[in-house]
Write a protein that holds these residues in place. Sequence first.
Motif, mmCIF file in Angstrom:
data_model
loop_
_atom_site.group_PDB
_atom_site.id
_atom_site.type_symbol
_atom_site.label_atom_id
_atom_site.label_comp_id
_atom_site.label_asym_id
_atom_site.label_seq_id
_atom_site.Cartn_x
_atom_site.Cartn_y
_atom_site.Cartn_z
ATOM 1 N N PRO A 34 0.816 -1.220 0.000
ATOM 2 C CA PRO A 34 0.000 0.000 0.000
ATOM 3 C C PRO A 34 0.850 1.272 0.000
ATOM 4 C CG PRO A 34 -0.922 -1.587 1.536
ATOM 5 C CD PRO A 34 0.418 -2.120 1.097
ATOM 6 N N LEU A 35 2.005 1.235 0.649
ATOM 7 C CA LEU A 35 2.888 2.402 0.646
ATOM 8 C C LEU A 35 3.497 2.620 -0.735
ATOM 9 C CD1 LEU A 35 4.710 2.055 4.065
ATOM 10 C CD2 LEU A 35 2.757 3.491 3.494
ATOM 11 N N THR A 36 3.777 1.548 -1.440
ATOM 12 C CA THR A 36 4.296 1.672 -2.803
ATOM 13 C C THR A 36 3.288 2.405 -3.677
ATOM 14 O OG1 THR A 36 5.584 -0.358 -2.573
ATOM 15 C CG2 THR A 36 5.151 0.399 -4.807
ATOM 16 N N ARG A 37 2.015 2.069 -3.531
ATOM 17 C CA ARG A 37 0.972 2.748 -4.314
ATOM 18 C C ARG A 37 0.892 4.230 -3.943
ATOM 19 N NH1 ARG A 37 -1.147 -2.465 -3.705
ATOM 20 N NH2 ARG A 37 -2.350 -1.986 -1.839
ATOM 21 N N LEU A 38 1.026 4.550 -2.639
ATOM 22 C CA LEU A 38 1.037 5.958 -2.219
ATOM 23 C C LEU A 38 2.228 6.696 -2.830
ATOM 24 C CD1 LEU A 38 0.127 5.794 1.583
ATOM 25 C CD2 LEU A 38 -1.247 6.788 -0.251
ATOM 26 N N ALA A 39 3.386 6.054 -2.827
ATOM 27 C CA ALA A 39 4.582 6.679 -3.395
ATOM 28 C C ALA A 39 4.403 6.933 -4.893
ATOM 29 C CB ALA A 39 5.808 5.800 -3.145
ATOM 30 N N GLU A 40 3.774 6.012 -5.583
ATOM 31 C CA GLU A 40 3.527 6.194 -7.018
ATOM 32 C C GLU A 40 2.605 7.389 -7.248
ATOM 33 O OE1 GLU A 40 2.171 2.254 -7.947
ATOM 34 O OE2 GLU A 40 4.182 1.592 -8.496
ATOM 35 N N ARG A 41 1.575 7.532 -6.420
ATOM 36 C CA ARG A 41 0.670 8.685 -6.543
ATOM 37 C C ARG A 41 1.366 9.990 -6.167
ATOM 38 N NH1 ARG A 41 -4.712 6.134 -3.943
ATOM 39 N NH2 ARG A 41 -3.110 5.223 -2.680
ATOM 40 N N ALA A 42 2.396 9.912 -5.311
ATOM 41 C CA ALA A 42 3.121 11.101 -4.869
ATOM 42 C C ALA A 42 4.207 11.522 -5.855
ATOM 43 C CB ALA A 42 3.739 10.862 -3.493
ATOM 44 N N GLY A 43 4.368 10.774 -6.937
ATOM 45 C CA GLY A 43 5.323 11.175 -7.958
ATOM 46 C C GLY A 43 6.551 10.313 -8.103
ATOM 47 N N LEU A 44 6.519 9.079 -7.610
ATOM 48 C CA LEU A 44 7.646 8.164 -7.769
ATOM 49 C C LEU A 44 7.990 8.031 -9.248
ATOM 50 C CD1 LEU A 44 9.583 5.918 -6.769
ATOM 51 C CD2 LEU A 44 7.671 4.340 -6.948
ATOM 52 N N LYS A 45 9.221 8.318 -9.585
ATOM 53 C CA LYS A 45 9.706 8.184 -10.961
ATOM 54 C C LYS A 45 10.583 6.940 -11.040
ATOM 55 C CE LYS A 45 8.323 12.401 -12.261
ATOM 56 N NZ LYS A 45 6.991 12.536 -11.811
ATOM 57 N N THR A 46 10.321 6.098 -12.023
ATOM 58 C CA THR A 46 11.098 4.869 -12.151
ATOM 59 C C THR A 46 11.733 4.782 -13.533
ATOM 60 O OG1 THR A 46 9.357 3.457 -13.064
ATOM 61 C CG2 THR A 46 9.414 3.714 -10.669
ATOM 62 N N THR A 47 12.660 3.860 -13.652
ATOM 63 C CA THR A 47 13.291 3.585 -14.944
ATOM 64 C C THR A 47 12.601 2.418 -15.630
ATOM 65 O OG1 THR A 47 14.862 2.018 -13.984
ATOM 66 C CG2 THR A 47 15.530 4.335 -14.048
ATOM 67 N N GLY A 48 11.534 1.923 -15.017
ATOM 68 C CA GLY A 48 10.831 0.779 -15.583
ATOM 69 C C GLY A 48 11.307 -0.551 -15.039
ATOM 70 N N GLN A 49 12.327 -0.515 -14.190
ATOM 71 C CA GLN A 49 12.837 -1.742 -13.589
ATOM 72 C C GLN A 49 12.040 -2.053 -12.333
ATOM 73 O OE1 GLN A 49 15.300 -3.587 -15.087
ATOM 74 N NE2 GLN A 49 14.981 -2.084 -16.698
ATOM 75 N N PRO A 50 11.674 -3.328 -12.092
ATOM 76 C CA PRO A 50 10.870 -3.680 -10.908
ATOM 77 C C PRO A 50 11.518 -3.260 -9.589
ATOM 78 C CG PRO A 50 11.118 -5.574 -12.357
ATOM 79 C CD PRO A 50 11.968 -4.475 -12.912
ATOM 80 N N MET A 51 12.832 -3.266 -9.506
ATOM 81 C CA MET A 51 13.507 -2.930 -8.253
ATOM 82 C C MET A 51 13.505 -1.433 -7.967
ATOM 83 S SD MET A 51 13.932 -5.608 -6.828
ATOM 84 C CE MET A 51 14.706 -7.128 -6.484
ATOM 85 N N ASP A 52 13.018 -0.612 -8.891
ATOM 86 C CA ASP A 52 12.936 0.837 -8.653
ATOM 87 C C ASP A 52 11.936 1.177 -7.551
ATOM 88 O OD1 ASP A 52 14.774 1.402 -10.607
ATOM 89 O OD2 ASP A 52 13.300 2.151 -12.050
#
Length: 85
Positions: A25-43
Amino acid sequence: VYGLGAVAVIRPSDGEVTGWLDGRPLTRLAERAGLKTTGQPMDVVLNGLAMSQDGQSLWLTGKLWPRMYQVKWPPEGLETRLGHD
């Protein structure tokens, strides 16, 4: 545990894993807060954990996460949900 999106609850007296705290659930919050990834699962992995000085909460964050999250410790019903004795 790195890569699983969960925190192991470990009994200090013998090191036994007695349960898991789900960090997804925290990962989803971080994504909504603007988490930028390189497309790698470990990001998006949960990889930062600290206990508050008063022992009443945990601070959690992850790789590339834009924020830290404070979580009440222990969460309501943790023993019931995880089958603690």
